[in-house]
Design a protein around this motif. Sequence first.
Motif, PDB file in Angstrom:
ATOM      1  N   LEU A 102     -26.145 -80.733  -4.905  1.00 30.14           N
ATOM      2  CA  LEU A 102     -26.183 -79.307  -4.574  1.00 30.14           C
ATOM      3  C   LEU A 102     -25.979 -79.089  -3.082  1.00 30.14           C
ATOM      4  O   LEU A 102     -25.213 -78.200  -2.671  1.00 30.14           O
ATOM      5  CB  LEU A 102     -27.509 -78.702  -5.027  1.00 30.14           C
ATOM      6  CG  LEU A 102     -27.683 -77.206  -4.853  1.00 30.14           C
ATOM      7  CD1 LEU A 102     -26.629 -76.466  -5.669  1.00 30.14           C
ATOM      8  CD2 LEU A 102     -29.076 -76.781  -5.280  1.00 30.14           C
ATOM      9  N   ALA A 103     -26.611 -79.910  -2.255  1.00 33.74           N
ATOM     10  CA  ALA A 103     -26.436 -79.786  -0.805  1.00 33.74           C
ATOM     11  C   ALA A 103     -24.998 -80.090  -0.407  1.00 33.74           C
ATOM     12  O   ALA A 103     -24.414 -79.400   0.450  1.00 33.74           O
ATOM     13  CB  ALA A 103     -27.401 -80.729  -0.083  1.00 33.74           C
ATOM     14  N   ARG A 104     -24.416 -81.111  -1.047  1.00 35.74           N
ATOM     15  CA  ARG A 104     -23.018 -81.446  -0.741  1.00 35.74           C
ATOM     16  C   ARG A 104     -22.093 -80.298  -1.120  1.00 35.74           C
ATOM     17  O   ARG A 104     -21.217 -79.904  -0.356  1.00 35.74           O
ATOM     18  CB  ARG A 104     -22.622 -82.720  -1.499  1.00 35.74           C
ATOM     19  CG  ARG A 104     -21.226 -83.213  -1.184  1.00 35.74           C
ATOM     20  CD  ARG A 104     -20.857 -84.442  -2.009  1.00 35.74           C
ATOM     21  NE  ARG A 104     -21.071 -84.262  -3.445  1.00 35.74           N
ATOM     22  CZ  ARG A 104     -20.255 -83.581  -4.265  1.00 35.74           C
ATOM     23  NH1 ARG A 104     -19.182 -82.994  -3.779  1.00 35.74           N
ATOM     24  NH2 ARG A 104     -20.507 -83.487  -5.553  1.00 35.74           N
ATOM     25  N   LYS A 105     -22.305 -79.707  -2.300  1.00 33.32           N
ATOM     26  CA  LYS A 105     -21.464 -78.583  -2.730  1.00 33.32           C
ATOM     27  C   LYS A 105     -21.667 -77.369  -1.833  1.00 33.32           C
ATOM     28  O   LYS A 105     -20.720 -76.650  -1.513  1.00 33.32           O
ATOM     29  CB  LYS A 105     -21.764 -78.225  -4.179  1.00 33.32           C
ATOM     30  CG  LYS A 105     -21.232 -79.240  -5.166  1.00 33.32           C
ATOM     31  CD  LYS A 105     -21.578 -78.859  -6.603  1.00 33.32           C
ATOM     32  CE  LYS A 105     -21.039 -79.879  -7.580  1.00 33.32           C
ATOM     33  NZ  LYS A 105     -21.400 -79.543  -8.968  1.00 33.32           N
ATOM     34  N   THR A 148     -19.565 -73.773   2.350  1.00 31.02           N
ATOM     35  CA  THR A 148     -19.726 -73.067   3.630  1.00 31.02           C
ATOM     36  C   THR A 148     -18.687 -73.503   4.650  1.00 31.02           C
ATOM     37  O   THR A 148     -18.386 -72.753   5.583  1.00 31.02           O
ATOM     38  CB  THR A 148     -21.133 -73.280   4.216  1.00 31.02           C
ATOM     39  OG1 THR A 148     -21.381 -74.678   4.357  1.00 31.02           O
ATOM     40  CG2 THR A 148     -22.188 -72.639   3.341  1.00 31.02           C
ATOM     41  N   SER A 149     -18.125 -74.684   4.485  1.00 29.47           N
ATOM     42  CA  SER A 149     -17.125 -75.135   5.461  1.00 29.47           C
ATOM     43  C   SER A 149     -15.736 -74.615   5.130  1.00 29.47           C
ATOM     44  O   SER A 149     -14.845 -74.674   5.969  1.00 29.47           O
ATOM     45  CB  SER A 149     -17.116 -76.662   5.518  1.00 29.47           C
ATOM     46  OG  SER A 149     -16.661 -77.192   4.278  1.00 29.47           O
ATOM     47  N   GLN A 150     -15.513 -74.061   3.931  1.00 27.30           N
ATOM     48  CA  GLN A 150     -14.195 -73.517   3.565  1.00 27.30           C
ATOM     49  C   GLN A 150     -14.004 -72.141   4.183  1.00 27.30           C
ATOM     50  O   GLN A 150     -14.959 -71.429   4.455  1.00 27.30           O
ATOM     51  CB  GLN A 150     -14.080 -73.402   2.044  1.00 27.30           C
ATOM     52  CG  GLN A 150     -13.978 -74.723   1.345  1.00 27.30           C
ATOM     53  CD  GLN A 150     -13.871 -74.531  -0.162  1.00 27.30           C
ATOM     54  OE1 GLN A 150     -13.987 -73.427  -0.657  1.00 27.30           O
ATOM     55  NE2 GLN A 150     -13.649 -75.633  -0.863  1.00 27.30           N
TER      56      GLN A 150
END
Length: 150
Positions: free
Chosen positions: A110-113, A118-120
Amino acid sequence: MPKSPTKPTLLHKVNDHVAVRMTIIFGSIWCVYAFLVFSLIPLAAPAWQNTLLYISNCIQLVALPALMVGNAVLSRGTDQRAAEDHAALMEILNDVRSEVSELKMVTNDLARKTNAATSQRPSEVVSFSNEAVINVTENEAHEAVAPAKG
């Protein structure tokens, strides 16, 4: 070295039962009262003092080993219950460890997703349930062009 578990014979069962019964009897308050009365008999009959002393010593010689054996028999059950409780708790601990491991994997995923989202760059078109489509850049353009009322 621990003894290997063997099936108790009838003699062992009888001995254990007698030892436990004696432990219960000697551990009762009624036994205390009986011995109190027994210890006062020499006051009423001083001539019987030597006989009562002999009887008292015999009772002590029988009672002490009987109490020790009775306590050992009673503690066997406690030790067995403690071993069973330990095994059950270890199984629960292993279950909890596996659940925590799964939760860590889900949390990390979940943190990775979330970090990837947020980086997109923000999308110009947003869709809600495939029913309403909003073009974000058009709304911003209308807001910038629309004159302020007031």
